[in-house]
Design a protein around this motif. Structure first.
Motif, PDB file in Angstrom:
ATOM      1  N   PRO A 987      73.700  -3.445  53.598  1.00 25.93           N
ATOM      2  CA  PRO A 987      74.783  -4.112  52.899  1.00 25.93           C
ATOM      3  C   PRO A 987      74.792  -3.885  51.386  1.00 25.93           C
ATOM      4  O   PRO A 987      75.688  -3.254  50.864  1.00 25.93           O
ATOM      5  N   ASN A 988      73.732  -4.348  50.647  1.00 21.61           N
ATOM      6  CA  ASN A 988      73.893  -4.367  49.205  1.00 21.61           C
ATOM      7  C   ASN A 988      73.565  -3.048  48.539  1.00 21.61           C
ATOM      8  O   ASN A 988      73.970  -2.789  47.418  1.00 21.61           O
ATOM      9  N   SER A 989      72.765  -2.225  49.251  1.00 25.07           N
ATOM     10  CA  SER A 989      72.246  -1.037  48.593  1.00 25.07           C
ATOM     11  C   SER A 989      73.359  -0.067  48.164  1.00 25.07           C
ATOM     12  O   SER A 989      73.185   0.698  47.242  1.00 25.07           O
ATOM     13  N   VAL A 990      74.488  -0.093  48.849  1.00 24.20           N
ATOM     14  CA  VAL A 990      75.424   1.013  48.637  1.00 24.20           C
ATOM     15  C   VAL A 990      76.445   0.747  47.533  1.00 24.20           C
ATOM     16  O   VAL A 990      76.421   1.383  46.485  1.00 24.20           O
ATOM     17  N   THR A 991      77.350  -0.182  47.815  1.00 24.28           N
ATOM     18  CA  THR A 991      78.468  -0.314  46.887  1.00 24.28           C
ATOM     19  C   THR A 991      78.826  -1.771  46.700  1.00 24.28           C
ATOM     20  O   THR A 991      78.333  -2.644  47.406  1.00 24.28           O
ATOM     21  N   ALA A 992      79.755  -1.974  45.782  1.00 24.76           N
ATOM     22  CA  ALA A 992      80.285  -3.323  45.594  1.00 24.76           C
ATOM     23  C   ALA A 992      80.956  -3.746  46.890  1.00 24.76           C
ATOM     24  O   ALA A 992      81.619  -2.940  47.532  1.00 24.76           O
ATOM     25  N   PRO A 993      80.797  -5.009  47.293  1.00 21.36           N
ATOM     26  CA  PRO A 993      81.409  -5.488  48.535  1.00 21.36           C
ATOM     27  C   PRO A 993      82.913  -5.220  48.564  1.00 21.36           C
ATOM     28  O   PRO A 993      83.465  -4.883  49.613  1.00 21.36           O
ATOM     29  N   GLY A 994      83.589  -5.356  47.403  1.00 23.56           N
ATOM     30  CA  GLY A 994      85.045  -5.139  47.359  1.00 23.56           C
ATOM     31  C   GLY A 994      85.417  -3.737  47.805  1.00 23.56           C
ATOM     32  O   GLY A 994      86.312  -3.529  48.632  1.00 23.56           O
ATOM     33  N   ILE A 995      84.680  -2.744  47.263  1.00 23.66           N
ATOM     34  CA  ILE A 995      84.978  -1.358  47.601  1.00 23.66           C
ATOM     35  C   ILE A 995      84.700  -1.116  49.083  1.00 23.66           C
ATOM     36  O   ILE A 995      85.456  -0.444  49.787  1.00 23.66           O
ATOM     37  N   ALA A 996      83.584  -1.701  49.574  1.00 20.57           N
ATOM     38  CA  ALA A 996      83.263  -1.570  50.995  1.00 20.57           C
ATOM     39  C   ALA A 996      84.412  -2.131  51.828  1.00 20.57           C
ATOM     40  O   ALA A 996      84.841  -1.536  52.824  1.00 20.57           O
ATOM     41  N   GLY A 997      84.931  -3.277  51.392  1.00 20.50           N
ATOM     42  CA  GLY A 997      86.050  -3.885  52.115  1.00 20.50           C
ATOM     43  C   GLY A 997      87.276  -2.985  52.104  1.00 20.50           C
ATOM     44  O   GLY A 997      87.979  -2.826  53.117  1.00 20.50           O
ATOM     45  N   LEU A 998      87.517  -2.386  50.923  1.00 25.66           N
ATOM     46  CA  LEU A 998      88.670  -1.483  50.799  1.00 25.66           C
ATOM     47  C   LEU A 998      88.510  -0.313  51.773  1.00 25.66           C
ATOM     48  O   LEU A 998      89.465   0.108  52.433  1.00 25.66           O
ATOM     49  N   ALA A 999      87.267   0.214  51.865  1.00 25.45           N
ATOM     50  CA  ALA A 999      87.009   1.330  52.775  1.00 25.45           C
ATOM     51  C   ALA A 999      87.363   0.927  54.207  1.00 25.45           C
ATOM     52  O   ALA A 999      87.979   1.697  54.952  1.00 25.45           O
ATOM     53  N   VAL A1000      86.975  -0.304  54.601  1.00 24.75           N
ATOM     54  CA  VAL A1000      87.253  -0.746  55.964  1.00 24.75           C
ATOM     55  C   VAL A1000      88.764  -0.905  56.163  1.00 24.75           C
ATOM     56  O   VAL A1000      89.325  -0.526  57.201  1.00 24.75           O
ATOM     57  N   THR A1001      89.440  -1.458  55.119  1.00 21.60           N
ATOM     58  CA  THR A1001      90.897  -1.613  55.213  1.00 21.60           C
ATOM     59  C   THR A1001      91.559  -0.261  55.467  1.00 21.60           C
ATOM     60  O   THR A1001      92.431  -0.122  56.322  1.00 21.60           O
TER      61      THR A1001
END
Length: 1305
Positions: A987-1001
């Protein structure tokens, strides 16, 4: 599902023509019923049941035989009878159909499929909102907020499961409604066809063949396609409701603003959609007009070429197209606006929603923003499809109304004729006080107070002047003319031979058998009686020769004889002949009369209309008609004493005879002609035929004749991939492709701005309510709005540039193709059924006008969006590429694997539709014949087989797309699943949660994009075939130049009119034998030359060579010592005149029929009309010169049409006049008018007559006797008649003997 009864076995092999029953017994095709009907649950779920077909398509080019049969429920045989009986029980009879009842019955007969597809649609809608609902939870989870242990993996599982349910239900929903669509179309087409067979004469005037064909192709198909939109209205409501619930969860009260914005966008869409509907209606209306003009022009191309009028008619079509283009431009501009609205709708709603959040003070968090963005994207679909659905509902309603009103048209009354079983009465025909009228509403009756009794075995002749009601009398016997009063009883079966021959395309043998079993002995007898044996020997394939549309590769006489043979073979009790002897030469006519009427039909009841007085003495009863009444009836000698009308007819004939006798010096001629031996030598008049067979011995065709000898070849369908050349040609047609880079640039920038604005919203909002941000809410909104406006501007640019490019291309290709078609030589029209050309001008041109440019640019745009999505996903987890690359490879492999089959299936859909239409238009033109032989059910049968042939590739094509999409969906879900699992595991190692969420969107949208790309690609591959087909017709070989600038003949040429033919050799096509084999002769200026010869001896070919419809292989023709091959063909044809074999008139007015090029004043036209004795007739009409002429001049009688052709010639006043069998369909009196007019007004001109009546030859200065393409005799008739052994003398002897004694004596 049970195995199909033999009735539904697959249809004959991929022949473009409809063969009759003979082929249906030998089952062609692979005989295997579709595996769909016995597929297992899993196989149906994954569409694996079609895999064998797709695999086969990869190994070989698919043909129609490779397609499995339809399941009973999908075939016309399975669905039409139940549909018809339901409709009849609902409405009482088809005549009382209302649109509402039609809809009700359509629904009732397919409700299972409709409900099933509705269930899948519901599942799909619910599943598609699971993703947006879960995104907020996911972002919170990534931000470290864990609700329970292994929550992440449960989340991931939920995401993926929802995705799978969504994919599966969408695939099956789409497959089901296409299946329902195919069934509906089959039912309706079968229904329309069956109705077309029973239309009364008046109804046919109301709806032309073209309009009915439109019902079959456009309207029935539209109702089938409506199944796409069937569930949209309720789905729309469901989608908006679900969206609001999710929005309420993330942005609270602001969701009301979102609803308001959604409603505004939808309302904005409505006026646009209704405008679009109006524009499209206008486009269709002008297209109908253009197609009507095109179809008429193609049917009469030969005449137009002979008169050098084709370019005038082309300009008429191009003018119609111009007015169509006015509306097309408006329609396309509308499309561009709709597209701009569509792409900006989510943007607009997002701006409104986030703006109101900022105003009300609802805190925005990145998880909620993402959830809202994903929801807006789904909302885009119902917003976009609502206006489409509304316009589609409106269009479908129009289509249903049109079909219902067609089904309500008047049918032929079945009670006109009372049919008695054979043997129940000694009278074959009994008519008491009969009054009949073609138009029951008009006061004047066609046939008045007719009383007639015909006993079995009688021969009845009907004679009278042009328009006296002879043909109508025969038509009323077969029940074609509506009855006002009286009774008509007919005992026994009847066979009917019409005046203008109706021949189906297909083998000659099938035309003669007409659905009966083959009995060799009887068949040979019939051929012999109709003297077809010799003709068949000359044809390259004998009776297996395939006849072109309307019997185009047979001469007029041969068509007529095939028609007679068809009647004879039926072995009916009562025979009705509508003047069949006029289209054949004197020899053949007498042979037919003797062999058929006096030979094979000795014991039958025969009624025949005739213009030739020599056939009268043999009749047991002669009826003389005038103005719809029988003025006299009785035996030949009895009438001669009493009547005046009859005297006139026979008198005209006697005058003709006496002109022969005056040539004869010996008064004993009359008696000598009946001596025994003389008769024998004559009855055996085929001896001239053994001179030599048209093929030399070494040229003998073996049994392995290649198909290329047939005149009508199978429609070429390109095999394999559509070449890159076609795409390239399409893209670069408009402005040399200058717009392409601009369109691509604006597409890329649109996507860039979209991604940038979403990034900005994610980064600039806090992840959770507790986090602080540095960016004020005002700045947040300003930047967001600015980015979105940038995107909108480029959306606008790309929509308009694409429309301009598409419109320009369509226009350029239209003009190119039409110029090419109209410049093509006549051989092209003989070998190409008009349906093929019309298909290109309508269906293919529509694809170019409306669809192709959208598809090309939609693919490009979706590809760019796809790249954008991948880019965003890789920002969050670059490891996605580990899965993405093999998945992409697999996708491309699947797509290639599928496209081989899909392409051929699409082509088969294209080539299988034409036969349905062609068979239908043939049926309509021959409905009288079909009904008189009582063959309606057989024709309905053939039609259903053809519909099934068309449904097969259509249904399998739809299934194949779902097969592919299902597999691609699974692959893209894999990519998405991998990305999810990766984000959750680290979870935290990669990117900001927001960007991760955008990727999923963005990942949620992957398979939708992939589906779009594939869907558009496949559609484009199918539609680009239209471009390919149109391009085929832009490279046709053209005729010689119309005008040669350096070699224009003098204005007064030909001033003498001497025709000099040197060693002329002509063949119709390189693969066909030579027809004229080295003719040399001179028609001196001002002389009248008659050309005689048996059917097929090359008479018509000579005329065609004179007009350069066929270019000679060797030799030359000089007119006034100018070689006609060296001048432009328009210069040549406009200086010669011809009265053609089939009198033709065009839709329009009397004026446009006489003078389409508008070269003459009204006085001139009246003068010509008076000379050809039509002046008074036209003066009586309301519009005078502007009075209406219907399609093909149907509202004028055959004789009047012939006189109009004479009028054209009188206007033109050229030095050389050709009469091509012009006197064939006219009675002797009208014949005399024509002969006299020609004598009077063309005394200085060279007149060349191809005649069947001896009388018209005897008057001429010279006679040219042709036999099998060689000159047998060429001399003055005086000299030839002196020599008793000359062919001409024998002909004349035969004629005079016939007229004096009749045949029976």
């Amino acid at each position: 599902m049970a195995k199909l009864p033999p009735l539904e076995e697959p249809l004959l092999n991929g022949d473009s023509s409809v063969s009759n029953n003979s082929d249906l017994s030998k089952t062609r095709g692979n005989g295997k019923i579709t595996s769909y009907s016995k597929a297992g649950y899993f196989s149906i779920l994954t569409f694996s049941w079609i895999s064998p077909l797709i695999t086969l398509g990869n190994e070989k080019t698919l043909d129609h035989e490779d397609l499995p049969l339809l399941a009973t429920d999908d075939s016309a045989y399975g669905v039409y009878p139940t549909f018809r009986s339901k409709l009849e029980s609902e409405c009482g009879s088809v005549r009382n159909v209302t649109t509402l009842k039609l809809v009700k019955v359509l629904f009732l007969s397919t409700w299972q499929g409709i409900l099933l597809s509705g269930f899948f649609a519901f599942l799909y809608t619910c599943a598609s909102y699971v993703g947006p609902f879960l995104i907020d939870i996911l972002v919170q989870f990534l931000n470290g907020k864990h609700e329970f242990k292994s929550e992440g993996y449960v989340l991931a599982l939920a995401f993926v499961a929802a995705k799978l349910v969504e994919c599966l239900s969408q695939r099956h929903w789409m497959f089901r409604f296409q299946q329902v669509g195919v069934r509906m179309q089959s039912k309706l087409v079968a229904m329309i066809y069956a109705k077309g067979l029973t239309l009364s004469c008046q109804s046919k005037e109301v709806s032309s063949t073209g309009e009915i064909i439109n019902l079959m192709t456009v309207d029935a198909e539209r109702i089938g396609e409506f199944c796409w939109y069937m569930h949209d209205p309720w789905m729309c409501v469901l989608q908006v409701t679900l969206a609001l619930l999710i929005l309420y969860r993330s942005v609270g009260v602001a969701s009301i603003a979102a609803l308001a914005a959604t409603v505004i966008v939808m309302l904005l869409n409505l006026p646009l959609a209704s405008l679009q509907g109006k524009f499209q209606g206008k486009v269709m209306e002008f297209k109908d007009k253009r197609m009507k003009a095109t179809s008429e022009t193609l049917n009469n191309m030969r005449i137009l070429k002979l008169q050098a009028w084709e370019m005038k008619f082309l300009s008429k079509i191009i003018d119609l197209r111009k007015s169509e283009e006015v509306w097309l431009k408006k329609f396309l501009a509308g499309t561009a606006f709709v597209r701009i609205l569509f792409h900006n709708a989510p943007t607009f709603i997002a701006v409104v929603t986030f703006g109101s959040c900022v105003l009300i003070g609802i805190p925005l968090e990145s998880g909620k923003v993402l959830s809202a963005l994903a929801t807006f994207r789904i909302l885009q679909m119902p917003i976009y499809s609502l206006p489409d659905t509304i316009s589609m509902i409106a269009q479908t309603k129009v289509s249903l109304d049109r079909i219902a009103s067609f089904l309500r048209l008047d049918e032929l009354k079945t009670d006109v004729v009372e049919k008695l079983p054979w043997g129940s009465s000694d009278k074959a025909i009994e008519l008491v006080d009969g009054n009949f009228s073609w138009d029951l509403s008009s006061p004047n009756t066609t046939l008045k107070d007719i009383n007639l009794t015909v006993f079995h075995g009688m021969r009845v002749a009907v004679c009278g002047t042009v328009g006296s009601g002879k043909s109508s009398l025969l038509s009323c016997m077969i029940g074609e003319v509506p009855k006002k009063s009286g009774t008509l009883k007919i005992c026994g079966t009847k066979a009917y031979v019409s005046q203008s021959p109706w021949i189906q395309s297909g083998k000659i043998e099938d035309n003669i058998l007409f659905g009966k079993e083959m009995e060799r002995e009887k068949y040979e007898k019939v051929l012999e009686a109709c003297s077809l044996t010799k003709d068949l020997e000359v044809l390259p394939f004998g009776d297996q020769t395939i006849i072109g549309e309307k019997g185009i590769n047979l001469s007029g006489g041969q068509k007529q004889r095939v028609q007679i043979a068809r009647a004879l073979y039926q072995d009916a009790d009562i025979y009705l002949f509508d003047d069949p002897f006029s289209a054949v030469d004197a020899h053949t006519g007498s042979h037919l009369f003797k062999e058929c009427l006096l030979g094979l039909l000795k014991s039958k009841t025969v009624m025949y209309v005739t213009h030739q007085a020599e056939f009268l003495p043999d009749a047991d009863l002669i009826l003389v008609m005038r103005d719809g009444r029988i003025t006299q009836s009785g035996k030949y000698n009895d009438i001669l004493q009493t009547g005046t009308d009859f005297m006139e007819l026979v008198g005209a004939h006697k005058a003709a005879l006496s002109s022969i006798k005056s040539l004869e010096r010996r008064p004993t001629f009359k008696t000598s002609s009946t001596t025994k031996e003389d008769t024998n030598s004559l009855s055996d008049f085929e001896l001239e035929h053994n001179v030599e067979n048209i093929y030399d011995q070494n040229d003998k065709l073996d049994d392995t004749v290649e198909a290329k000898g047939q005149l009508v070849q199978e429609e070429e369908r390109e095999k394999g991939r559509v070449g890159f050349k076609v795409y390239w040609k399409y893209i670069t047609t408009a402005y040399g492709g200058a717009l392409v880079p601009f369109i691509l640039l604006s597409q890329t920038l649109t996507v860039a701005f979209q991604i940038a604005s979403n990034y900005w919203m994610t980064l600039a909002t806090p992840v959770s309510a507790t986090d602080e941000t540095d960016i004020g809410s005002f700045t947040l909104m300003v930047v967001y709005v600015a980015l979105e406006i940038g995107g909108s501007i480029f959306t606008f640019a790309r929509a308009f540039l694409a429309v301009i490019a598409g419109y320009k291309t369509a226009t350029i290709l239209f003009n190119k193709m039409h110029l090419c078609i109209f410049g093509a030589p006549i051989s092209f029209f003989d070998a190409t059924p008009s349906g093929r050309i019309l298909n290109r001008a309508s269906t293919d041109q529509s694809a170019l006008d409306m669809n192709i440019s959208n598809l090309v640019w939609a693919i490009a745009f979706n590809l760019i969006q796809f790249m954008g999505n991948i880019f965003v996903m890789s920002q969050a987890a670059w490891q996605v590429f580990v899965v993405l690359i093999p998945v992409m490879a697999a996708c491309i492999w699947y797509q290639r694997y599928y496209s081989a089959s899909a392409r051929e299936l699409a082509r088969l859909v294209g080539t299988c539709q034409a036969p349905v239409i062609q068979h239908f238009s043939e049926t309509i033109s021959g409905s009288t014949t079909i009904r008189s032989f009582e063959q309606e059910s057989r024709f309905n049968d053939i039609n259903m087989k053809l519909i099934d042939r068309y449904s097969q590739p259509k249904l399998y094509s739809a299934t194949a797309i779902e097969w592919l999409n299902f597999r691609l969906d699974i692959l893209s879900t894999l990519t998405f699943a991998f990305c999810l699992v990766f984000l959750i595991s680290f979870p935290n190692s990669v990117t900001a949660p927001g960007i991760a969420g955008l990727a999923v969107t963005y990942g949620l949208n992957l398979n939708a994009l992939q589906f779009n790309i594939i869907w558009f690609l496949c559609n484009l591959e199918n539609k680009i075939i239209s471009v390919e087909r149109i391009l085929q017709y832009t490279t046709l070989p053209s005729e010689a130049p119309l005008v040669i600038k350096d070699n224009k003949p003098d204005y007064s040429w030909p001033s003498f009119g001497e025709v000099h033919i040197r060693d002329l050799q002509v063949r119709y096509a390189p693969h066909l034998p030579i027809v004229l084999r080295g003719l040399t002769c001179t028609f001196s200026a001002g002389a009248k030359t008659g050309i005689v010869g048996r059917t097929g001896s090359g008479k018509t070919t000579l005329v065609q060579a004179l007009f350069r419809l066929i270019e000679p292989v060797a030799g030359q023709i000089l007119i006034d010592s100018i070689n006609i091959s060296l001048i432009g063909i328009h210069d040549l044809r406009s200086r010669l005149s011809i009265i053609p074999q089939d009198p033709t008139m065009f839709e329009g007015t009397v004026r446009t029929n006489l003078d389409p090029l508008e070269e003459y004043t009204d006085e001139k036209i009246w003068e010509a009309l008076d000379m050809c004795q039509l002046g008074d007739e036209v003066r009586e009409k309301e519009g005078k010169l502007d009075s209406k002429v219907t399609e093909n001049g149907e509202n004028w009688s055959m004789g009047q049409r012939q006189l109009v052709c004479l009028g054209r010639v009188l206007l033109k006043k050229s030095k050389i006049l050709v009469l091509d069998e012009a006197t064939a369909s006219v009675d002797t009196a009208t014949d005399n008018i024509i002969q006299q007019t020609v004598k009077q007004h063309f005394s200085e001109c060279t007149v060349i007559t191809i005649a069947h009546r001896i009388t018209s030859i005897i008057d001429s200065d010279m006679v040219l006797f042709l036999n099998q393409g060689l000159i047998e005799e060429y001399d003055s008739p005086k000299k030839l008649l002196k020599n008793k052994s000359s062919s001409l003398a024998q002909l004349v002897a035969e004629y005079t003997r016939r007229s004096n004694s009749g045949f029976g004596s």
